[in-house]
Scaffold this active site. Structure first.
Site, mmCIF file in Angstrom:
data_model
loop_
_atom_site.group_PDB
_atom_site.id
_atom_site.type_symbol
_atom_site.label_atom_id
_atom_site.label_comp_id
_atom_site.label_asym_id
_atom_site.label_seq_id
_atom_site.Cartn_x
_atom_site.Cartn_y
_atom_site.Cartn_z
ATOM 1 N N LEU A 183 1.106 -0.952 -0.147
ATOM 2 C CA LEU A 183 -0.164 0.346 -0.006
ATOM 3 C C LEU A 183 0.998 0.918 0.329
ATOM 4 O O LEU A 183 1.428 1.644 1.203
ATOM 5 C CB LEU A 183 -0.721 0.005 1.357
ATOM 6 C CG LEU A 183 -2.163 -0.302 1.340
ATOM 7 C CD1 LEU A 183 -1.850 -2.087 0.952
ATOM 8 C CD2 LEU A 183 -2.853 -0.441 2.725
ATOM 9 N N CYS A 456 16.813 13.639 -19.219
ATOM 10 C CA CYS A 456 16.639 12.692 -18.004
ATOM 11 C C CYS A 456 17.478 11.723 -19.617
ATOM 12 O O CYS A 456 16.516 11.321 -19.940
ATOM 13 C CB CYS A 456 15.615 12.124 -16.680
ATOM 14 S SG CYS A 456 14.414 11.428 -17.611
#
Length: 482
Positions: A183, A456
């Site tokens: 989670l 990037c």
């Protein structure tokens, strides 16, 4: 080039059948990760180590770095494998390899030997050490805590000159344990707990409860993709996003203020358990630590666990916040977490630290559970490898360019360490450095008359950040992919 992979010690104490299974899985994981760097690469498993041989010398640093991040590896030896004839030949090869390293230093020689020879390991250590001491005037022998340890391995008629030793992350190979569902919120705790289960041999899938809109989900996607790409890319995993705003709205309307925090966590566990059951996942993982917030007291954690039969793992249960932040810094998720919005805390003004089961259940009787079922049914489930592709589709309005104009500036958004290791230099255009985690607060300070080309290395982060900046109203951004 050749690397010798040494196994995590806990693997070596397993029974023969389990050890062989772990080594086989680790070998497969190494192949899966490294095939992107060199398709001709060879991975050969042995009883006590794994060999990696590659031909493309340009990929040496990338391969070495990738190996240090694969769970199950204790350390990596970068070696030069050469034949030898006798002890003097071993000394001459060691002298050629280590002369520069040993000048002005204290040293000792350590030898491991396998096979039948006319000499022992200690005899080789003495002979080579004495020879090095005689031929390098500024060096001197020191057997305890020397500046340099000369590591040699002799196997039959081959000599392994160890050029460097690099520590791995240890743990068990991913796939040796069963799958878990983390989670993930994007904060310090959930990122570290996910990493800890990966390191322990679990394939970690991700479940995200979106309480804060598209910008929040983009940030959490970045964290999940980073963790998978850095530590778990040997396996395919799922990223499940559930729009929990309708559930939060129902709680705010129907549940007493003091009980909201516990009820929200119970709803999350119910939803995550349904997702886990759907995909055959054995356990949930949370970043909860005892007493850290009101919903994480023993009483409240027990009430949260009661709503599901699914096992809930809490690897950080006894950790303090400082320790968790240090771990996040080590694995590279600290900067993500520092800029991640936190939504759970705003739901309740005066949360209970010792909820009563009957009262919680009475509050939940007012809740419309069809809302929970609906958001789970409509959950967005993607292969984490597709996050880059999905982002490209989502950023369709953000132009991707391979060249640049007179008003363009390239914005290198890699982390500071990556920029220092491999600075970006492009002729004919200015390059400005601004790490991705500072974009949300610092991009507005840049010259807005310029067009900023986000860059990037792999293009994933630049696309995600371009979408984020577009949502914030900045139209002068593009994605640079030469």
């Amino acid at each position: 080039m050749k690397f010798i992979i040494k196994l995590f010690p806990e693997i070596t104490i397993k029974s023969q059948s389990v050890r062989l299974r772990f080594i086989k899985i680790l070998t497969g994981n190494i192949r899966n990760v490294l095939k992107h760097y060199d398709e001709t690469l060879a991975v050969v498993r042995h009883w006590d180590n794994i060999e990696v041989r590659a031909k493309d010398e340009n990929q040496r640093l990338a391969i070495r770095d990738a190996l240090t991040r694969i769970p199950g590896i204790h350390h990596i030896l970068e070696v030069e494998d050469v034949p030898f004839t006798d002890m003097h030949d071993i000394f001459e090869k060691a002298l050629a390899q280590y002369r520069e390293q040993l000048e002005g230093k204290t040293f000792c020689v350590r030898v491991k030997r396998r096979g039948k020879h006319e000499f022992s390991s200690i005899e080789v250590e003495r002979y080579v050490g004495g020879g090095l001491n005689q031929h390098i005037e500024s060096a001197r022998v020191k057997l305890t805590n020397p500046d340099v340890t000369v590591h040699l391995e002799v196997e039959d008629d081959r000599l392994l000159l160890i050029k460097g030793r690099y520590e791995g992350i240890g743990g068990f190979p991913i796939g040796t344990q069963e799958d878990v569902l983390s989670l993930i919120s994007g904060g310090f705790d959930s990122g570290v707990s996910s990493y800890m289960l990966m390191r322990r041999g679990c394939r970690v899938h991700y479940c995200f409860f979106n309480l804060g809109g598209a910008a929040h989900e983009i940030g959490v996607r970045q964290v999940a993709h980073y963790l998978w790409n850095r530590f778990g890319s040997s396996h395919r995993v799922r990223f499940v996003a559930i729009n929990f705003e309708p559930v939060v709205g129902e709680i705010l309307e129907k549940v007493d203020d003091g009980q909201m925090g516990v009820v929200l966590k119970r709803m999350m566990v119910r939803a995550a358990s349904k997702v886990a059951e759907r995909y055959g996942v054995q356990a949930l993982v949370t970043g909860e630590a005892l007493g850290q917030v009101s919903s994480q007291t023993l009483t409240n954690l027990r009430l949260i666990d009661n709503v599901s039969d699914t096992l809930i793992l809490r690897p950080l249960i006894s950790y303090d916040k400082g320790h968790i932040i240090n771990l996040a810094r080590q694995i590279g998720t600290e900067d993500f977490a520092r800029t991640m919005p936190e939504y759970c805390g705003v739901i309740s003004k005066s949360p209970t630290v010792k909820a009563i089961k009957a009262k919680i259940e009475a509050e939940e009787e007012n809740f419309d559970f069809s809302i929970l079922d609906k958001v789970v049914e409509e959950a967005n489930n993607v292969d984490i490898r597709e996050i880059a592709q999905q982002t490209q589709q989502e950023v369709v309005e953000v132009e991707t360019v391979s060249g640049f104009g007179p008003n363009d500036v390239i914005l290198d958004i890699r982390s500071v360490d990556e920029q220092d290791d491999k600075p970006l230099k492009v002729e004919g255009v200015d390059v400005v450095s601004l790490p991705f985690y500072k974009l949300s607060t610092k991009f507005g300070d840049l010259d807005q008359s310029k067009t900023w080309l986000l860059w990037c290395e792999r293009g994933v982060m630049s696309r995600l950040q371009a979408l984020y900046l577009r949502e914030q109203g900045f139209a002068n951004v593009k994605v640079y992919r030469p």
